[in-house]
Write a protein that holds these residues in place. Sequence first.
Motif, mmCIF file in Angstrom:
data_model
loop_
_atom_site.group_PDB
_atom_site.id
_atom_site.type_symbol
_atom_site.label_atom_id
_atom_site.label_comp_id
_atom_site.label_asym_id
_atom_site.label_seq_id
_atom_site.Cartn_x
_atom_site.Cartn_y
_atom_site.Cartn_z
ATOM 1 N N LEU A 176 -5.596 -3.122 -72.080
ATOM 2 C CA LEU A 176 -4.360 -2.366 -72.155
ATOM 3 C C LEU A 176 -3.619 -2.763 -73.425
ATOM 4 N N SER A 177 -3.335 -1.783 -74.247
ATOM 5 C CA SER A 177 -2.681 -2.031 -75.540
ATOM 6 C C SER A 177 -1.213 -2.397 -75.354
ATOM 7 N N THR A 178 -0.819 -3.538 -75.900
ATOM 8 C CA THR A 178 0.584 -3.946 -75.852
ATOM 9 C C THR A 178 1.467 -2.901 -76.523
ATOM 10 N N ALA A 179 1.014 -2.385 -77.664
ATOM 11 C CA ALA A 179 1.794 -1.384 -78.388
ATOM 12 C C ALA A 179 2.026 -0.145 -77.533
ATOM 13 N N GLU A 180 0.999 0.289 -76.790
ATOM 14 C CA GLU A 180 1.137 1.478 -75.946
ATOM 15 C C GLU A 180 2.096 1.227 -74.791
ATOM 16 N N VAL A 181 2.052 0.026 -74.222
ATOM 17 C CA VAL A 181 2.961 -0.300 -73.118
ATOM 18 C C VAL A 181 4.401 -0.256 -73.594
ATOM 19 N N TYR A 182 4.668 -0.845 -74.767
ATOM 20 C CA TYR A 182 6.036 -0.814 -75.304
ATOM 21 C C TYR A 182 6.445 0.598 -75.689
ATOM 22 N N LYS A 183 5.522 1.364 -76.236
ATOM 23 C CA LYS A 183 5.821 2.747 -76.625
ATOM 24 C C LYS A 183 6.196 3.584 -75.403
ATOM 25 N N ASN A 184 5.577 3.265 -74.263
ATOM 26 C CA ASN A 184 5.791 4.010 -73.028
ATOM 27 C C ASN A 184 6.994 3.492 -72.233
ATOM 28 N N LEU A 185 7.626 2.421 -72.718
ATOM 29 C CA LEU A 185 8.711 1.773 -71.997
ATOM 30 C C LEU A 185 9.982 2.618 -71.993
ATOM 31 N N ASN A 186 10.574 2.772 -70.822
ATOM 32 C CA ASN A 186 11.870 3.427 -70.665
ATOM 33 C C ASN A 186 12.891 2.334 -70.363
ATOM 34 N N LEU A 187 13.726 1.994 -71.347
ATOM 35 C CA LEU A 187 14.680 0.905 -71.175
ATOM 36 C C LEU A 187 15.664 1.169 -70.041
ATOM 37 N N GLY A 188 15.832 2.436 -69.685
ATOM 38 C CA GLY A 188 16.726 2.765 -68.583
ATOM 39 C C GLY A 188 16.176 2.379 -67.229
ATOM 40 N N LEU A 189 14.869 2.090 -67.169
ATOM 41 C CA LEU A 189 14.241 1.723 -65.902
ATOM 42 C C LEU A 189 13.983 0.229 -65.775
ATOM 43 N N THR A 190 14.415 -0.546 -66.769
ATOM 44 C CA THR A 190 14.208 -1.990 -66.677
ATOM 45 C C THR A 190 15.070 -2.550 -65.548
ATOM 46 N N LYS A 191 14.537 -3.558 -64.856
ATOM 47 C CA LYS A 191 15.185 -4.019 -63.623
ATOM 48 C C LYS A 191 15.530 -5.504 -63.618
ATOM 49 N N CYS A 192 15.031 -6.270 -64.582
ATOM 50 C CA CYS A 192 15.293 -7.707 -64.579
ATOM 51 C C CYS A 192 16.746 -7.965 -64.987
ATOM 52 N N LYS A 193 17.406 -8.849 -64.275
ATOM 53 C CA LYS A 193 18.806 -9.144 -64.537
ATOM 54 C C LYS A 193 18.948 -9.861 -65.861
ATOM 55 N N LYS A 194 19.788 -9.359 -66.727
ATOM 56 C CA LYS A 194 19.967 -9.911 -68.073
ATOM 57 C C LYS A 194 20.902 -11.126 -68.047
ATOM 58 N N GLU A 195 20.320 -12.286 -68.006
ATOM 59 C CA GLU A 195 21.114 -13.510 -68.032
ATOM 60 C C GLU A 195 20.263 -14.642 -68.597
ATOM 61 N N ASN A 196 20.905 -15.710 -68.984
ATOM 62 C CA ASN A 196 20.204 -16.878 -69.536
ATOM 63 C C ASN A 196 19.761 -17.777 -68.389
ATOM 64 N N LYS A 197 18.479 -17.784 -68.099
ATOM 65 C CA LYS A 197 17.960 -18.582 -66.993
ATOM 66 C C LYS A 197 17.566 -19.995 -67.409
ATOM 67 N N TYR A 198 17.663 -20.283 -68.711
ATOM 68 C CA TYR A 198 17.175 -21.578 -69.180
ATOM 69 C C TYR A 198 17.882 -22.777 -68.553
ATOM 70 N N PRO A 199 19.215 -22.791 -68.468
ATOM 71 C CA PRO A 199 19.861 -23.980 -67.895
ATOM 72 C C PRO A 199 19.358 -24.318 -66.495
ATOM 73 N N ALA A 200 19.268 -23.307 -65.629
ATOM 74 C CA ALA A 200 18.807 -23.555 -64.264
ATOM 75 C C ALA A 200 17.350 -23.984 -64.234
ATOM 76 N N LEU A 201 16.530 -23.360 -65.086
ATOM 77 C CA LEU A 201 15.113 -23.717 -65.143
ATOM 78 C C LEU A 201 14.933 -25.156 -65.601
ATOM 79 N N ASN A 202 15.611 -25.519 -66.683
ATOM 80 C CA ASN A 202 15.401 -26.836 -67.266
ATOM 81 C C ASN A 202 15.971 -27.958 -66.405
#
Length: 290
Positions: A176-202
């Motif tokens: 599966l081509s990475t370029a094709e996956v990004y080309k097909n990406l609809n940013l309006g359908l992204t679902k991951c919560k936009k936050e900095n998880k590093y402090p909790a992870l580390n």
Amino acid sequence: MEKKINLLAPAKINAFLEIMGRRSDGYHDLKTLFIPVSLYDKIELDLISDGIKVFCSDEDAPSDENNLAAKAARLFFERTGIESGLEIRIEKNIPVAAGLGGGSSDAAAVLKGLNSYFGAPFGIRELCSMGLGLGADVPFFIHSVPSYAEGIGEILAPVEKMVPYEVLIVNPGVPLSTAEVYKNLNLGLTKCKKENKYPALNQGLCDIKEILCNDLEISAMSLCPVIEEIKAYITGQDADGVLMSGSGPSVFGLFSDADKAKKAAGIIKANTKWWACQVEMILGPYGFAA
């Protein structure tokens, strides 16, 4: 001096992958958690008089100057001014175009291997800068420890406290081509919560099974529907968590019990045509050298 150099290049999984938006240069800003795993390409470097030759066991990977390992070698010799040729033999155990970073890992291994052989003319930061020109994941593989990444994947911080899991990786055998996956990406359908998880992870305050998310899944599944089937199959094997890695189509399952992971791998191999491999997370040593 011995002219042969033997290297191991590990695969990676992404425990989460949040796409923040498209940049003016065509790349996408992201936040991700890279975890190296014990699935390795085996690489043998043989110094020769001139030219760079590549021999690869997987016919789906390029065996010419387009191979990232060859590009890494050429870049190293250009930057150092060392006049030498190189024969690169790659035993590909990491599936090609699979979301596991095999090509980038091979390139990083060649850069690190040549740098060590020739007396370390470059520091880690210089190697990472060189690697970034080859691919966004290469700097991570220069370090090869669990890392929280931002930017296009090049801004890295080690994650030192992590609950280890056995990992089952399943690949349908369809590149599966990475370029094709990004080309097909609809940013309006992204679902991951936009936050900095590093402090909790580390600080060890969150278990990675609780943050599994990949904004590229919807795009990849529309191009390769079997991904959804694989996720359901692994979930049915009592996995603690399941996610597509990177841009796919590989899917991984997390297991707190090694016997369960081994059993699941056996069931998948016996009942499907998919490639399956049980691996471990590579944790430490930590600390990014200058």
